[in-house]
Design a protein around this motif. Sequence first.
Motif, PDB file in Angstrom:
ATOM      1  N   HIS A  32       4.720   0.215  11.533  1.00  0.00           N
ATOM      2  CA  HIS A  32       4.691  -0.106  10.029  1.00  0.00           C
ATOM      3  C   HIS A  32       3.886   1.066   9.532  1.00  0.00           C
ATOM      4  N   MET A  33       4.451   2.203   9.492  1.00  0.00           N
ATOM      5  CA  MET A  33       3.576   3.387   8.928  1.00  0.00           C
ATOM      6  C   MET A  33       3.547   3.252   7.317  1.00  0.00           C
ATOM      7  N   GLY A  34       4.507   2.900   6.667  1.00  0.00           N
ATOM      8  CA  GLY A  34       4.442   2.713   5.168  1.00  0.00           C
ATOM      9  C   GLY A  34       3.360   1.774   4.896  1.00  0.00           C
ATOM     10  N   TYR A  35       3.404   0.622   5.634  1.00  0.00           N
ATOM     11  CA  TYR A  35       2.299  -0.367   5.504  1.00  0.00           C
ATOM     12  C   TYR A  35       0.836  -0.219   5.609  1.00  0.00           C
ATOM     13  N   ALA A  36       0.855   0.730   6.872  1.00  0.00           N
ATOM     14  CA  ALA A  36      -0.383   1.275   7.299  1.00  0.00           C
ATOM     15  C   ALA A  36      -0.910   2.395   6.422  1.00  0.00           C
ATOM     16  N   SER A  37      -0.270   3.083   5.790  1.00  0.00           N
ATOM     17  CA  SER A  37      -0.461   3.977   4.770  1.00  0.00           C
ATOM     18  C   SER A  37      -1.278   3.519   3.647  1.00  0.00           C
ATOM     19  N   ALA A  38      -0.654   2.010   3.215  1.00  0.00           N
ATOM     20  CA  ALA A  38      -1.155   1.393   1.921  1.00  0.00           C
ATOM     21  C   ALA A  38      -2.432   0.822   2.530  1.00  0.00           C
TER      22      ALA A  38
ATOM     23  N   LEU B  22      -2.551  13.011  -0.230  1.00  0.00           N
ATOM     24  CA  LEU B  22      -1.469  12.893  -1.062  1.00  0.00           C
ATOM     25  C   LEU B  22      -0.400  12.180  -0.251  1.00  0.00           C
ATOM     26  N   TYR B  23       0.101  12.778   0.816  1.00  0.00           N
ATOM     27  CA  TYR B  23       1.049  12.281   1.735  1.00  0.00           C
ATOM     28  C   TYR B  23       0.954  10.771   1.983  1.00  0.00           C
ATOM     29  N   THR B  24      -0.181  10.447   2.621  1.00  0.00           N
ATOM     30  CA  THR B  24      -0.393   9.210   2.731  1.00  0.00           C
ATOM     31  C   THR B  24      -0.028   8.249   1.376  1.00  0.00           C
ATOM     32  N   ALA B  25      -0.569   8.729   0.300  1.00  0.00           N
ATOM     33  CA  ALA B  25      -0.337   7.878  -0.959  1.00  0.00           C
ATOM     34  C   ALA B  25       1.146   7.962  -1.145  1.00  0.00           C
ATOM     35  N   TYR B  26       1.986   8.821  -0.790  1.00  0.00           N
ATOM     36  CA  TYR B  26       3.469   8.784  -0.904  1.00  0.00           C
ATOM     37  C   TYR B  26       3.926   7.836   0.051  1.00  0.00           C
ATOM     38  N   LEU B  27       3.389   7.959   1.235  1.00  0.00           N
ATOM     39  CA  LEU B  27       4.201   6.955   2.156  1.00  0.00           C
ATOM     40  C   LEU B  27       3.650   5.564   2.252  1.00  0.00           C
ATOM     41  N   SER B  28       2.508   5.298   1.374  1.00  0.00           N
ATOM     42  CA  SER B  28       2.169   3.964   1.080  1.00  0.00           C
ATOM     43  C   SER B  28       3.347   3.199   0.154  1.00  0.00           C
ATOM     44  N   LEU B  29       4.159   4.120  -0.570  1.00  0.00           N
ATOM     45  CA  LEU B  29       5.207   3.521  -1.500  1.00  0.00           C
ATOM     46  C   LEU B  29       6.599   3.432  -0.821  1.00  0.00           C
ATOM     47  N   THR B  30       6.463   3.440   0.587  1.00  0.00           N
ATOM     48  CA  THR B  30       7.927   3.749   1.286  1.00  0.00           C
ATOM     49  C   THR B  30       7.939   2.674   2.701  1.00  0.00           C
TER      50      THR B  30
ATOM     51  N   GLY C 208       8.484   1.230  -3.477  1.00  0.00           N
ATOM     52  CA  GLY C 208       7.737   0.962  -4.781  1.00  0.00           C
ATOM     53  C   GLY C 208       6.386   0.493  -4.235  1.00  0.00           C
ATOM     54  N   LEU C 209       5.839  -0.663  -5.037  1.00  0.00           N
ATOM     55  CA  LEU C 209       4.606  -1.225  -4.627  1.00  0.00           C
ATOM     56  C   LEU C 209       4.719  -2.454  -3.773  1.00  0.00           C
ATOM     57  N   ASP C 210       5.731  -2.520  -3.016  1.00  0.00           N
ATOM     58  CA  ASP C 210       6.017  -3.777  -2.001  1.00  0.00           C
ATOM     59  C   ASP C 210       4.912  -3.707  -0.885  1.00  0.00           C
ATOM     60  N   ASN C 211       4.574  -2.593  -0.422  1.00  0.00           N
ATOM     61  CA  ASN C 211       3.482  -2.566   0.659  1.00  0.00           C
ATOM     62  C   ASN C 211       2.169  -3.241   0.025  1.00  0.00           C
ATOM     63  N   TYR C 212       1.828  -2.959  -1.200  1.00  0.00           N
ATOM     64  CA  TYR C 212       0.544  -3.276  -1.826  1.00  0.00           C
ATOM     65  C   TYR C 212       0.761  -4.841  -2.022  1.00  0.00           C
ATOM     66  N   ARG C 213       1.668  -5.272  -2.296  1.00  0.00           N
ATOM     67  CA  ARG C 213       2.071  -6.654  -2.667  1.00  0.00           C
ATOM     68  C   ARG C 213       1.880  -7.395  -1.357  1.00  0.00           C
ATOM     69  N   GLU C 214       2.450  -7.202  -0.277  1.00  0.00           N
ATOM     70  CA  GLU C 214       2.160  -7.475   1.160  1.00  0.00           C
ATOM     71  C   GLU C 214       0.741  -7.426   1.591  1.00  0.00           C
ATOM     72  N   LEU C 215      -0.050  -6.347   1.250  1.00  0.00           N
ATOM     73  CA  LEU C 215      -1.324  -6.347   1.759  1.00  0.00           C
ATOM     74  C   LEU C 215      -2.198  -7.410   0.951  1.00  0.00           C
ATOM     75  N   VAL C 216      -1.865  -7.631  -0.208  1.00  0.00           N
ATOM     76  CA  VAL C 216      -2.556  -8.751  -0.916  1.00  0.00           C
ATOM     77  C   VAL C 216      -2.369 -10.216  -0.338  1.00  0.00           C
ATOM     78  N   ALA C 217      -1.191 -10.337   0.052  1.00  0.00           N
ATOM     79  CA  ALA C 217      -0.876 -11.684   0.763  1.00  0.00           C
ATOM     80  C   ALA C 217      -1.330 -11.745   2.149  1.00  0.00           C
ATOM     81  N   ASP C 218      -1.619 -10.807   2.611  1.00  0.00           N
ATOM     82  CA  ASP C 218      -1.853 -10.709   4.250  1.00  0.00           C
ATOM     83  C   ASP C 218      -3.052 -11.212   4.594  1.00  0.00           C
TER      84      ASP C 218
ATOM     85  N   ALA D  46      -4.577   2.466   4.613  1.00  0.00           N
ATOM     86  CA  ALA D  46      -5.240   3.332   4.455  1.00  0.00           C
ATOM     87  C   ALA D  46      -5.905   3.850   3.227  1.00  0.00           C
ATOM     88  N   MET D  47      -4.955   3.606   2.129  1.00  0.00           N
ATOM     89  CA  MET D  47      -5.454   4.011   0.809  1.00  0.00           C
ATOM     90  C   MET D  47      -6.206   3.055   0.182  1.00  0.00           C
TER      91      MET D  47
END
Length: 327
Positions: free
Chosen positions: A290-296, A59-67, A79-89, A298-299
Motif C-alpha cells: 500500500h505505497m500510497g497509504y504508506a506515503s501518507a 515532493l514525490y512522496t507528497a504526490y504518492l500520498s494522494l494516489t 485525492g485525500l482518501d489516504n489521509y481520511r483512512e489514516l485518521v480512522a485507522d 510518511a508525510m
Amino acid sequence: MGDLGREVSLTAPARPPGTDAATRRRRPRGRGRHEGRIALLFISPWLIGFAVFMAYPVLYTAYLSLTDYDVINDPSFVGLDNYRELVADEKVTLALRNTFVYTAMSVPAQLVFSLALALLLQRAGRAAGFFRTAFFLPKMTPPVAVGVLLLMLLNGQSGLVNEFLGWFGINGPNWTTDPAWVKPGLVIMSLWTVGASVIILLAALQQVPEELLDAARVDGAGWWQRLWHVTLPIISPAIYFIVVVDTIASLQSFTEAYTAFFGAGNTTYSNDAALFYAIYLFQQAFEFLHMGYASALAMLLFLIVMIVTAVQVWLSRRYVHYTGDTR
C-alpha cells in the motif's frame, strides 16, 4: 608653464560631483556578486545532492500520498482518501502512542546516562582515551545485531539480565512478552549506543572554565550546585543538540524493535506493544504494497518531526545559553 597648466585645467571636462564615490561603491558590489557566484559554485554539490536525494523524494512522496499505488500498477489519483483512512485507522493511533511513549522514556534516559558517563570520563585522567573508544565502539554495532542481543539479554526465562537480578533475589520481568515491559526493555537496549553523545558531552565539559567552578567552590557551592548552576548552563548547547537528534531518531525507531519482535515471521512476542510508527509504515509499504497509504503515513511523520523540532527550537531560546549571549 603656469598659464598652460591653467588652460589645460580649464578646458578639461569637469567630473560630475559624486562620480568617484559611485565608482567606489560599484566596484565592491561587482566583487560581491563575483564572490557570491564562487560560493554557489563551491556549495553546488551539496545543493544538487539536497535536491536529488532530499527535496525530490519528499515532493514525490507528497504526490504518492494522494494516489492509490501498489508498486506494480501506475499510481491513480485518489485525492485525500489516504489521509481520511489514516485518521480512522486504529493501528495508526496505537503506533503513534507507542512511539511517543518510547520517545518520552528513551530521550531523557539516554541524556542522563550519557552525561553520567561523560562526567566519569572527565575524571578518568590518562585512561580517558581508552574509555572514549570503548564507549563509542557499540555505536558501530549494526542495529540488527542489537535487536538480536536484546532477545538474548532480556529473555524472561534465560536472559542474562534476569539472571543478574536473581543474584539479588529479584524476580526479573518478562521483558519481551509482557506488554508493560517491552518498551522499557527497548529503552535499556538503546543505552547500548550512547557513545556518540558521551563524546559530545565530554568535549563540552572540557570547555567549562575552571575559574567559574573555582569561584563557585569558594562561595560554598557543593558538587550538585556547581553542576546545576554552572556546568549545565554552559554545556546547554550540546545538550540541546543531543536532545533534538535523539528525539528525531526515537520518533523514527525501527530496526531494533523490528528485528526483535517482527523479524523472521515472529509471532511469539507481544508485537502490539512494540509496533512503532516506522514499523507500521514499513509494513504498509513493503509487506502489503500500500505505497500510497504508506506515503501518507510518511508525510504525517514528517509533519510530526517538524512540529516537535520547532517546539524544541522555541524552547531553546529560554533554556539554551551560548557563550557571549547577552540576552
